[in-house]
Design an enzyme around this catalytic site. Structure first.
Site, PDB file in Angstrom:
ATOM      1  CG  ASP A  95       9.525  -6.368   0.697  1.00  0.00           C
ATOM      2  OD1 ASP A  95      10.511  -6.397   1.444  1.00  0.00           O
ATOM      3  OD2 ASP A  95       8.442  -5.806   0.983  1.00  0.00           O
ATOM      4  CG  ASP A 190      11.422  -7.466   5.919  1.00  0.00           C
ATOM      5  OD1 ASP A 190      10.488  -6.653   5.963  1.00  0.00           O
ATOM      6  OD2 ASP A 190      11.504  -8.453   6.677  1.00  0.00           O
ATOM      7  CD  GLU A 242      10.824  -2.876   7.828  1.00  0.00           C
ATOM      8  OE1 GLU A 242       9.696  -2.677   8.288  1.00  0.00           O
ATOM      9  OE2 GLU A 242      11.295  -4.023   7.698  1.00  0.00           O
ATOM     10  CG  HIS A 316       3.249  -3.789   4.392  1.00  0.00           C
ATOM     11  ND1 HIS A 316       4.326  -2.965   4.107  1.00  0.00           N
ATOM     12  CD2 HIS A 316       3.769  -4.867   5.015  1.00  0.00           C
ATOM     13  CE1 HIS A 316       5.434  -3.532   4.554  1.00  0.00           C
ATOM     14  NE2 HIS A 316       5.124  -4.697   5.100  1.00  0.00           N
ATOM     15  CG  ASP A 317       4.546  -3.609   8.414  1.00  0.00           C
ATOM     16  OD1 ASP A 317       3.891  -4.653   8.206  1.00  0.00           O
ATOM     17  OD2 ASP A 317       5.761  -3.500   8.149  1.00  0.00           O
TER      18      ASP A 317
HETATM   19  C1  GLC Z   1       8.904  -5.995   8.169  1.00  0.00           C
HETATM   20  C2  GLC Z   1       7.707  -6.075   7.265  1.00  0.00           C
HETATM   21  C3  GLC Z   1       6.579  -6.724   8.021  1.00  0.00           C
HETATM   22  C4  GLC Z   1       7.028  -8.117   8.401  1.00  0.00           C
HETATM   23  C5  GLC Z   1       8.351  -8.099   9.146  1.00  0.00           C
HETATM   24  C6  GLC Z   1       8.969  -9.453   9.205  1.00  0.00           C
HETATM   25  O1  GLC Z   1       8.706  -5.201   9.277  1.00  0.00           O
HETATM   26  O2  GLC Z   1       7.379  -4.807   6.784  1.00  0.00           O
HETATM   27  O3  GLC Z   1       5.381  -6.748   7.299  1.00  0.00           O
HETATM   28  O4  GLC Z   1       6.042  -8.711   9.215  1.00  0.00           O
HETATM   29  O5  GLC Z   1       9.304  -7.278   8.528  1.00  0.00           O
HETATM   30  O6  GLC Z   1       9.463  -9.836   7.957  1.00  0.00           O
END
Ligand code: GLC
Length: 535
Positions: A95, A190, A242, A316-317
């Site tokens: 990540d 991310d 993402e 995980h979110d």
């Molecule tokens: C992404 C991650 C999340 C995190 C955010 C800030 O959305 O998946 O878990 O809190 O980025 O880094």
């Protein structure tokens, strides 16, 4: 092998397996479960951040990009993990949180101490804009006692990095190369569509300021530079971005091979269909028509535009999809297999979030003290401030919190689900029955194995085009895949009722490729049935 026929498994390292008894999962725990992962048949494991971090946002607040946080183990544990994975045909995806760093990172600390070289690593302005942080409140905080403000689109301890500065880009490209040199081929970037920001950031009341910093054209330029300077040199690389609040057109550009940006993109539109008025912290049943429309539009347009989707229900979110989309009290198993088929037979690369392969459900937490996630804690307070009673606010947290999916992996029915001999950092969920020991020979796990194998053995699944089918059927989500003259019709019933339908004429003499029920009634789908026909 390409990423088209791969399946990626996501591990939240804090919650997989704790071998030291400190209540936090670690790398040696993952090493000890590689045989389990090899049995499932996955190709790559995505690990959420394992770098040193104050853990304010569970590792997404990185204070050192090129070390392992001692809570997870050592660099030599990490190297062993890579080696052991290779022996079993499993690669890893790290990540990369390159939009922001922890305010404890030395770059920010030097900036705070007055070093102008490092101040230019961040967005520091005299006047804050009206943007709202994704975790609530203003996206700006005072920069020391300078009277200025720095940008943090997420938590106040996550300072946004200024990608316009080529020294920042160089540092970040070096980070990716550092991990590539360890033999890594996979990278998950991310919130990467937030990196293309303007030189002077301006207020914009629309959508909390998002249009000012999301999917800006510069993002594509930066991704092309990142690609050329790092993973693009590696024919085996698998990358996923993402993408926060993104569009199909941008995702085609991010992922179309000739653009040389990324292999694929995550978007979240399909996981907002149970938001009331587009607001996450609400309670509302999901809108199936909208879900279907989104899947069809993204499926068809990405197929036509040669973009590539990362396919997923959980991460995980997100709260567990079974709780959101299935009558799980009555149909947990059929619901889980149906959800799996709906994405694993589709066009894109499927991701499995740990525990999904045994149909784990959200925990039944009883009070706010069970929750640790910064976003949930802030949201609870915001709900109270907005006039909700503590009971109403808690009910919303229970169904929406990110901690729902972050609970420890359920290995067996012993204390703490076999996850830890100490006190887990987050309480365990319902593991009395739902655990690997019970489920590995069961329907859900075996169905996942079958789906993973099909993607490897049949190009119709890995490479076929996507076309919507049965758009007007009330409870059915269906699509057709096509490759070199062969076709696959996938039908899924998203309801707990028996549904009648008429099989498309072309498929009347077809073969059944996979079915989550032992039998099949012509022109009828059982509750949460998933069935695929080939011609
Ligand atoms: C992404 C991650 C999340 C995190 C955010 C800030 O959305 O998946 O878990 O809190 O980025 O880094």
């Amino acid at each position: 092998m390409t990423f088209k026929n791969q399946v990626i498994y996501q591990i939240y390292p804090k919650s997989y397996l704790d071998t030291t008894g400190n209540g936090v999962g670690d790398l040696r725990g993952i090493i000890s479960k590689l045989d389990y992962l090899a049995d499932l048949g996955i190709d790559m494991v995505w690990l959420n951040p394992i770098y040193p971090s104050p853990q304010r946002d569970n590792g997404y607040d990185i204070s050192d990009y090129v070390s392992i946080d001692p809570v997870f183990g050592t660099m030599s544990d990490f190297e062993e993990l890579i080696q052991e994975g290779k022996k079993r045909g499993i690669d890893f995806m790290l990540d990369m949180v390159l939009n922001h760093v922890s305010t404890k990172h030395e770059w920010f600390q030097k900036a705070l101490a007055g070093d102008p070289y490092y101040q230019d690593f961040f967005f520091i302005q005299d006047e804050p804009t009206d943007w709202v942080s994704k975790f609530g409140g203003s996206a700006w905080a005072p920069f020391g006692d300078t009277g200025k403000y720095y940008l943090h689109l997420f938590d106040v301890t996550q300072a946004d990095l200024n990608w316009r500065n080529e020294n920042v880009r160089k540092e970040l490209f070096d980070v990716v190369n550092f991990w590539r040199e360890k033999g890594l081929h996979g990278f998950r970037f991310d919130v990467i569509n937030l990196i293309g920001k303007d030189a002077l950031l301006k207020s914009n009341p629309v959508n909390e300021g998002k249009p000012e910093y999301t999917d800006k054209p510069l993002t594509h330029d930066y991704l092309q530079m990142l690609n050329a300077a790092s993973f693009g040199k590696d024919a085996e690389s698998v990358t996923v971005g993402e993408m926060s609040s993104t569009t199909i057109d941008n995702c085609i550009l991010y992922s179309r091979p000739d653009r040389q940006e990324l292999s694929m993109t995550f978007n979240f539109h399909h996981l907002k269909v149970d938001y009331a008025n587009a607001q996450k912290w609400t309670k509302s049943p999901f809108d199936f028509a909208q879900l279907k429309h989104l899947f069809h539009t993204w499926g068809e347009k990405m197929s036509e535009g040669q973009g590539w989707n990362a396919l997923f229900w959980n991460n995980h979110d997100q709260p567990r999809a079974i709780n959101r989309f299935i009558d799980y009290k009555n149909f947990r198993v059929k619901g889980a297999t149906m959800l799996a088929a709906s994405i694993h037979l589709s066009r894109g690369t499927p991701y499995i979030y740990m525990g999904e392969e045994i149909a784990m459900i959200d925990p039944d937490f009883k009070s706010m003290s069970d929750y640790v996630d910064v976003e949930s804690v802030n949201a609870y307070q915001a709900l109270l401030d907005a006039g909700h009673t503590p009971e109403q606010a808690f009910e919303i947290i229970q169904i929406k919190s990110r901690d729902n999916s972050r609970t420890p992996m359920q290995w067996d029915n012993t204390a703490n689900a076999g996850f830890s001999t100490g006190t887990p950092w987050l309480a365990t969920g319902n593991h009395a029955e739902i655990n690997v020991e019970n489920e590995q020979s069961g329907e859900v796990y075996q169905f996942y194995k079958q789906l993973i194998q099909l993607r490897k053995s049949d190009q119709l699944i890995s490479d076929g085009t996507y076309q919507a089918a049965y758009q007007d059927a009330e409870h059915i989500y269906a699509f057709i895949r096509e490759f070199e003259g062969r076709q696959l019709l996938v039908l899924t019933n998203f309801s707990n009722q028996v549904i009648d339908f008429e099989l498309l004429a072309d498929f009347v003499d077809s073969e059944i490729l996979i079915n989550n029920y032992a039998t099949h009634q012509p022109n009828q789908l059982q509750p949460y049935q998933a069935i695929a026909f080939t011609i």
